[in-house]
Write a protein that holds these residues in place. Structure first.
Motif, mmCIF file in Angstrom:
data_model
loop_
_atom_site.group_PDB
_atom_site.id
_atom_site.type_symbol
_atom_site.label_atom_id
_atom_site.label_comp_id
_atom_site.label_asym_id
_atom_site.label_seq_id
_atom_site.Cartn_x
_atom_site.Cartn_y
_atom_site.Cartn_z
ATOM 1 N N SER A 30 0.836 -1.208 0.000
ATOM 2 C CA SER A 30 0.000 0.000 0.000
ATOM 3 C C SER A 30 0.868 1.255 0.000
ATOM 4 C CB SER A 30 -0.914 -0.009 1.231
ATOM 5 O OG SER A 30 -1.659 1.192 1.315
ATOM 6 N N GLU A 31 1.991 1.215 0.716
ATOM 7 C CA GLU A 31 2.894 2.365 0.770
ATOM 8 C C GLU A 31 3.495 2.644 -0.608
ATOM 9 O OE1 GLU A 31 6.998 3.804 3.066
ATOM 10 O OE2 GLU A 31 5.961 1.968 3.672
ATOM 11 N N GLN A 32 3.888 1.579 -1.321
ATOM 12 C CA GLN A 32 4.447 1.754 -2.661
ATOM 13 C C GLN A 32 3.412 2.317 -3.633
ATOM 14 O OE1 GLN A 32 5.760 -2.384 -3.007
ATOM 15 N NE2 GLN A 32 7.893 -1.666 -3.194
ATOM 16 N N ARG A 33 2.173 1.828 -3.517
ATOM 17 C CA ARG A 33 1.103 2.324 -4.399
ATOM 18 C C ARG A 33 0.816 3.798 -4.120
ATOM 19 N NH1 ARG A 33 -1.832 -1.785 -6.869
ATOM 20 N NH2 ARG A 33 -1.298 -3.888 -6.156
ATOM 21 N N THR A 34 0.738 4.162 -2.848
ATOM 22 C CA THR A 34 0.457 5.544 -2.478
ATOM 23 C C THR A 34 1.550 6.473 -2.987
ATOM 24 O OG1 THR A 34 -0.740 4.858 -0.493
ATOM 25 C CG2 THR A 34 0.078 7.118 -0.543
ATOM 26 N N LYS A 35 2.799 6.065 -2.828
ATOM 27 C CA LYS A 35 3.923 6.881 -3.306
ATOM 28 C C LYS A 35 3.845 7.078 -4.811
ATOM 29 C CE LYS A 35 8.985 7.102 -3.392
ATOM 30 N NZ LYS A 35 10.250 6.431 -3.019
ATOM 31 N N TYR A 36 3.510 6.005 -5.530
ATOM 32 C CA TYR A 36 3.440 6.102 -6.994
ATOM 33 C C TYR A 36 2.297 7.024 -7.428
ATOM 34 C CZ TYR A 36 2.802 4.883 -11.877
ATOM 35 O OH TYR A 36 2.657 4.949 -13.235
ATOM 36 N N ILE A 37 1.142 6.872 -6.799
ATOM 37 C CA ILE A 37 -0.021 7.690 -7.163
ATOM 38 C C ILE A 37 0.255 9.168 -6.930
ATOM 39 C CG2 ILE A 37 -2.407 8.234 -6.507
ATOM 40 C CD1 ILE A 37 -2.776 5.203 -6.037
ATOM 41 N N ARG A 38 0.905 9.483 -5.804
ATOM 42 C CA ARG A 38 1.226 10.893 -5.531
ATOM 43 C C ARG A 38 2.259 11.410 -6.536
ATOM 44 N NH1 ARG A 38 1.366 12.630 0.689
ATOM 45 N NH2 ARG A 38 1.369 14.591 -0.460
ATOM 46 N N SER A 39 3.222 10.567 -6.890
ATOM 47 C CA SER A 39 4.209 10.978 -7.896
ATOM 48 C C SER A 39 3.539 11.214 -9.240
ATOM 49 C CB SER A 39 5.289 9.904 -8.039
ATOM 50 O OG SER A 39 6.012 9.748 -6.837
ATOM 51 N N LYS A 40 2.547 10.391 -9.555
ATOM 52 C CA LYS A 40 1.873 10.455 -10.858
ATOM 53 C C LYS A 40 0.956 11.667 -10.964
ATOM 54 C CE LYS A 40 -1.487 7.730 -13.537
ATOM 55 N NZ LYS A 40 -2.201 6.431 -13.614
ATOM 56 N N GLU A 45 5.269 13.718 -12.092
ATOM 57 C CA GLU A 45 6.656 13.414 -12.447
ATOM 58 C C GLU A 45 6.795 12.714 -13.794
ATOM 59 O OE1 GLU A 45 8.375 11.182 -9.286
ATOM 60 O OE2 GLU A 45 8.063 12.749 -7.779
ATOM 61 N N PHE A 46 5.697 12.153 -14.317
ATOM 62 C CA PHE A 46 5.811 11.327 -15.512
ATOM 63 C C PHE A 46 5.168 11.971 -16.738
ATOM 64 C CE2 PHE A 46 4.997 8.242 -11.893
ATOM 65 C CZ PHE A 46 6.339 8.196 -11.528
ATOM 66 N N LEU A 47 4.847 13.256 -16.667
ATOM 67 C CA LEU A 47 4.274 13.957 -17.810
ATOM 68 C C LEU A 47 5.336 14.183 -18.885
ATOM 69 C CD1 LEU A 47 2.150 16.757 -16.075
ATOM 70 C CD2 LEU A 47 1.353 14.579 -16.943
ATOM 71 N N LYS A 48 4.865 14.611 -20.067
ATOM 72 C CA LYS A 48 5.803 15.002 -21.112
ATOM 73 C C LYS A 48 6.658 16.163 -20.621
ATOM 74 C CE LYS A 48 2.384 15.547 -23.937
ATOM 75 N NZ LYS A 48 1.579 15.891 -25.127
ATOM 76 N N PRO A 49 7.896 16.247 -21.040
ATOM 77 C CA PRO A 49 8.783 17.317 -20.564
ATOM 78 C C PRO A 49 8.180 18.697 -20.816
ATOM 79 C CG PRO A 49 10.023 15.677 -21.794
ATOM 80 C CD PRO A 49 8.576 15.314 -21.951
ATOM 81 N N GLY A 50 8.246 19.543 -19.789
ATOM 82 C CA GLY A 50 7.765 20.912 -19.905
ATOM 83 C C GLY A 50 6.274 21.072 -19.679
ATOM 84 N N LEU A 51 5.555 19.964 -19.462
ATOM 85 C CA LEU A 51 4.105 20.050 -19.284
ATOM 86 C C LEU A 51 3.772 20.071 -17.804
ATOM 87 C CD1 LEU A 51 1.267 19.960 -20.528
ATOM 88 C CD2 LEU A 51 1.409 17.481 -20.482
#
Length: 244
Positions: A30-40, A45-51
């Protein structure tokens, strides 16, 4: 997610550049999923550069005021031009296609014209004489400020010797279009596809769901509206986003 066309479209935006091994698998904690969702979603963090996608609240429309707007003669049909307001984030080209079953405000018919308002800007169509099913096919331009709200649409009956009569109104929520357009960036890089949607509900004037699409490298949206505060009438539009 609804505004950009659902879960698959949202993932195409928010997971455009996910490094290998970063996305949690089925056995992740659950901790890994929460961290990923917040990063996303939160840190993007995973958008196209500059967006960067902003999620600002849209101001509520002001209460309607008594109509003091009077149309010029129907013989004038100036070419629409953007007002290029300071701080504008782009422009909307709104093609007023046609009206249907509009209300009678004269003896047997009406002389309708459409007024669009965004903030302090106003743009209007020409007057269609004695026509309850007018076909305008007329382009109107509005600059979009950073603190934009909905576009207010009103239909009036032109009267030469008295104040023009109101023939209905509606509001156009432009947030789904702008959110989708900014998320995808340069639309010319994509093929024809749906990227967003404005959903019909009891809180808006939509006749049916209005999708936002990339068509020939441009972001466009077809909108069908049931006019409000009037006995009858519909207006059909096409909206195109023009980036700065």
């Amino acid at each position: 997610m609804i505004e950009v066309g659902g879960n698959s479209s949202a993932n195409a935006i928010y997971e455009a550049h996910v490094p290998d091994g970063v996305k949690p698998g089925p056995d992740a904690s659950s901790e890994q999923r929460t961290k990923y969702i917040r990063s996303k979603y939160e840190h993007q963090e995973f958008l196209k550069p500059g967006l960067k996608i902003s999620n600002k609240s849209v101001p509520q429309p002001s209460p309607p005021k008594e109509n003091s707007f009077h149309a010029p003669s129907s013989s004038s049909n100036p070419t629409p031009k953007p007002e290029c307001l300071d701080g504008a984030i782009g422009h909307l080209k709104i093609t007023v296609l046609q009206g249907a079953n509009l209300a009678v405000r004269d003896m047997l018919s009406s002389d309708p014209y459409v007024v669009l308002q965004l903030g302090e800007q106003k743009a209007q169509t020409t007057i269609m004489r004695s026509n309850l099913n007018p076909i305008w096919n007329e382009d109107l331009m509005l600059s979009v400020p950073e603190d934009y709200g909905p576009v207010k649409l009103q239909v009036f009956d032109y009267d030469r010797f008295s104040a023009d009569d109101i023939m209905g109104e509606a509001e156009i929520d432009i947030a789904p279009m702008l959110t989708s357009a900014m998320a995808y960036g340069d639309a010319s890089m994509f093929g024809d596809m749906q990227i967003g949607k404005w959903l019909k509900s009891h809180d808006n004037a939509l006749l049916e769901d209005s999708t936002v699409n990339i068509v020939d490298g441009k972001v466009k949206q077809e909108v069908s509206l049931q006019l409000q505060n009037v006995e009858s009438g519909m207006i059909y539009l096409e909206i195109e986003w023009i980036p700065p």
